[in-house]
Motif scaffolding. Structure first.
Motif, short mmCIF file in Angstrom:
data_model
loop_
_atom_site.label_atom_id
_atom_site.label_comp_id
_atom_site.label_asym_id
_atom_site.label_seq_id
_atom_site.Cartn_x
_atom_site.Cartn_y
_atom_site.Cartn_z
N PHE A 123 -11.61 0.90 2.02
CA PHE A 123 -10.85 0.26 0.95
C PHE A 123 -11.14 1.04 -0.32
O PHE A 123 -12.28 1.04 -0.83
N ALA A 138 -9.38 1.02 -3.41
CA ALA A 138 -9.08 0.48 -4.73
C ALA A 138 -10.34 -0.10 -5.36
O ALA A 138 -11.27 -0.54 -4.67
N TYR A 170 -4.66 1.26 -1.14
CA TYR A 170 -5.74 0.30 -0.93
C TYR A 170 -6.58 0.66 0.30
O TYR A 170 -7.81 0.73 0.21
N ASP A 194 0.84 -1.20 0.00
CA ASP A 194 0.00 0.00 0.00
C ASP A 194 0.88 1.25 0.00
O ASP A 194 1.79 1.40 0.82
#
Length: 494
Positions: free
Chosen positions: A106, A108, A95, A88
């Protein structure tokens, strides 16, 4: 998306270069499995299921630790581990982000893939193994297991040592589970406790590996596998000889052994498995603080499984701490005690621990006999001692606190226990994890676990030697007090 509460979810999720197979609890980076602990995997699944949304700390903790009170620090540790594993922040890819005062998100893009396809996990060969199905959650061992998972592929022989009931097999099995995807020829457990005849050890190994009994070990050169050799203590030399042969024949083999004493095999790395952490008296300020200690976490988890609605309360903190302390933080003893919670309640359980073997008798029916009760586990060790070692162990039980070699010679040596043999026996008992030794002050001091001392004291009483040894112990203390004055007496009391 499929829920975390559905262990049979067939969903396959993709984010960045990673593919997450929910049913197999497997994350692939290309064709390389990503190594994550169980809790970190649970945290990631909750976040991925709600990608783009903010998930509060309270929601995450409630989903991942539904029956346990944990502190925010536990969650932060797993979030940090996830970020490291996913890279990350590297190459501009994020992410998991922290939303101040709100929780985590989260960020992504997540895509759900068909369960059958080019990247489906079913296309990968299933890992071969004979590991038993784990029926309960492993508590308080994440750091130890994580360290071993990282080390094992780099080691040829790793031996986990420690006293009976400390959880060597539990840790080893959890490590083996985590490494299922790493070893191409599989992960195999061989329980040496099932073998009485050393001559049958090689046959037992071949049966474990699902190979014909006439298979020569020298033909297994290319085997890339992990072999867990469990409970080696009663066949130390045969196990050591077998390991030497295996290392010569199978250079790509990794061996993880458990034993109450080191095997002294070539290239062996020894790791002592510690007891679970018991909170000090200074930590009894809140339920959250006490629940930060692994011994309490295990007790609460197992008690909750036995008594519906069980929860740790502020007024219970001292009682639970005392129970865990008197059981030395040993997982087996704590589990057996927690199993009595419905019948005795906390105070009743605490009051009955004066003789822990009277209360810790309701064993785990699924366990092998030596792990069903604490007394059976100690019997397993005691019966494998020489008569002299048994006599020394019994007599040392008169020491209520730690003691020096000089004190042991003064109090317990005699016709049955020659003074010139005592130092060697002390070292052997420590080597076999029946005594612990502290050399931090330069002069070695030995001490019992409470549970082991109780066991040895019963043996001493059965032999009718207890009154005479107690008189010698009292005489030694009196003589020491006169010789060294009040300062030494105070030190002994401490």
């Amino acid at each position: 998306m499929n829920s975390l509460n559905d262990p049979h979810s067939e969903a396959v999720l993709q984010f960045g270069p990673y593919v997450f197979h929910l049913k197999q609890r497997l994350i692939l980076d290309g064709d390389r499995p990503l190594r994550l602990g169980g809790r970190a995997m649970d945290v990631l699944q909750v976040l991925v299921e709600q990608a783009g949304a903010v998930v509060s700390k309270e929601q995450l903790i409630a989903r991942v630790w539904p029956r346990t009170v944990v502190e925010d620090i536990n969650l932060r540790v797993h979030i940090a581990a996830l970020r490291r594993a996913l890279g990350d922040g590297q190459n501009g890819q994020n992410y998991i982000v922290n939303i101040p005062q709100r929780g985590y998100s989260f960020v992504a893009q997540v895509q759900q893939l068909p369960a059958i396809g080019a990247v489906a996990v079913d296309d990968l060969p299933s890992p071969r193994h004979n590991l038993p199905t784990r029926l309960t959650q492993v508590v308080g061992r994440d750091a130890l297991v994580g360290g071993l998972v990282r080390q094992m592929p780099l080691r040829q022989v790793m031996t986990l040592t420690g006293p009976c009931g400390v959880g060597k097999t539990t840790v080893a099995l959890r490590v083996a589970e985590q490494l299922l995807q790493h070893y191409r020829q599989g992960v195999w457990r061989m329980d040496v406790a099932l073998v009485d005849d050393p001559a049958q050890l090689s046959d037992h190994l071949l049966q474990t590996l699902e190979l014909p009994l006439d298979t020569p070990l020298e033909s297994l050169t290319e085997q890339h596998a992990l072999l867990l050799i469990d409970n080696c203590e009663h066949l130390l030399e045969p196990c050591r000889n077998l390991i030497e042969r295996l290392l010569i024949a199978m250079p790509r083999l990794s061996i993880l052994a458990t034993s109450r004493e080191p095997l002294q095999a070539p290239g062996e790395t020894v790791l002592h498995v510690p007891a679970l952490a018991v909170p000090p008296a200074s930590a009894l300020r809140s339920v959250a603080e006490v629940m930060g200690y692994s011994a309490v976490q295990l007790f609460v988890s197992r008690a909750g499984a036995c008594q519906q609605g069980f929860a740790l309360r502020e007024q219970d903190l001292e009682t639970v701490r005392d129970i865990c302390r008197r059981l030395d933080g040993l997982p087996l003893a704590i589990e057996l005690a927690a199993a009595q919670i419905d019948a005795l309640a906390l105070k009743g359980l605490q009051s009955r621990l004066e003789n822990c073997f009277e209360i810790l008798i309701q064993g785990r029916r699924t366990a092998v006999p030596r792990h069903q009760t604490l007394k059976a586990a100690l019997d397993w060790s005691y019966q494998r001692l020489s008569p002299l070692e048994q006599a020394v162990l019994q007599r040392l039980a008169v020491f209520k606190m730690s003691f020096t070699q000089e004190a042991a010679i003064a109090v317990i040596s005699g016709e049955r226990v020659p003074a010139d043999s005592l130092l060697t026996v002390l070292e052997n008992l420590a080597f076999k994890s029946l005594l612990s030794v502290d050399q931090s002050a330069g002069l070695p001091r030995y001490r019992f676990l409470n549970t082991t001392r109780t066991y040895a004291l019963e043996k001493l009483a059965d032999a009718d030697d207890l009154p005479a040894l107690e008189m010698r112990y009292a005489g030694y203390l009196s003589q020491t007090r006169r010789a060294s004055g009040a300062a030494m007496a105070l030190q002994l009391a401490e």
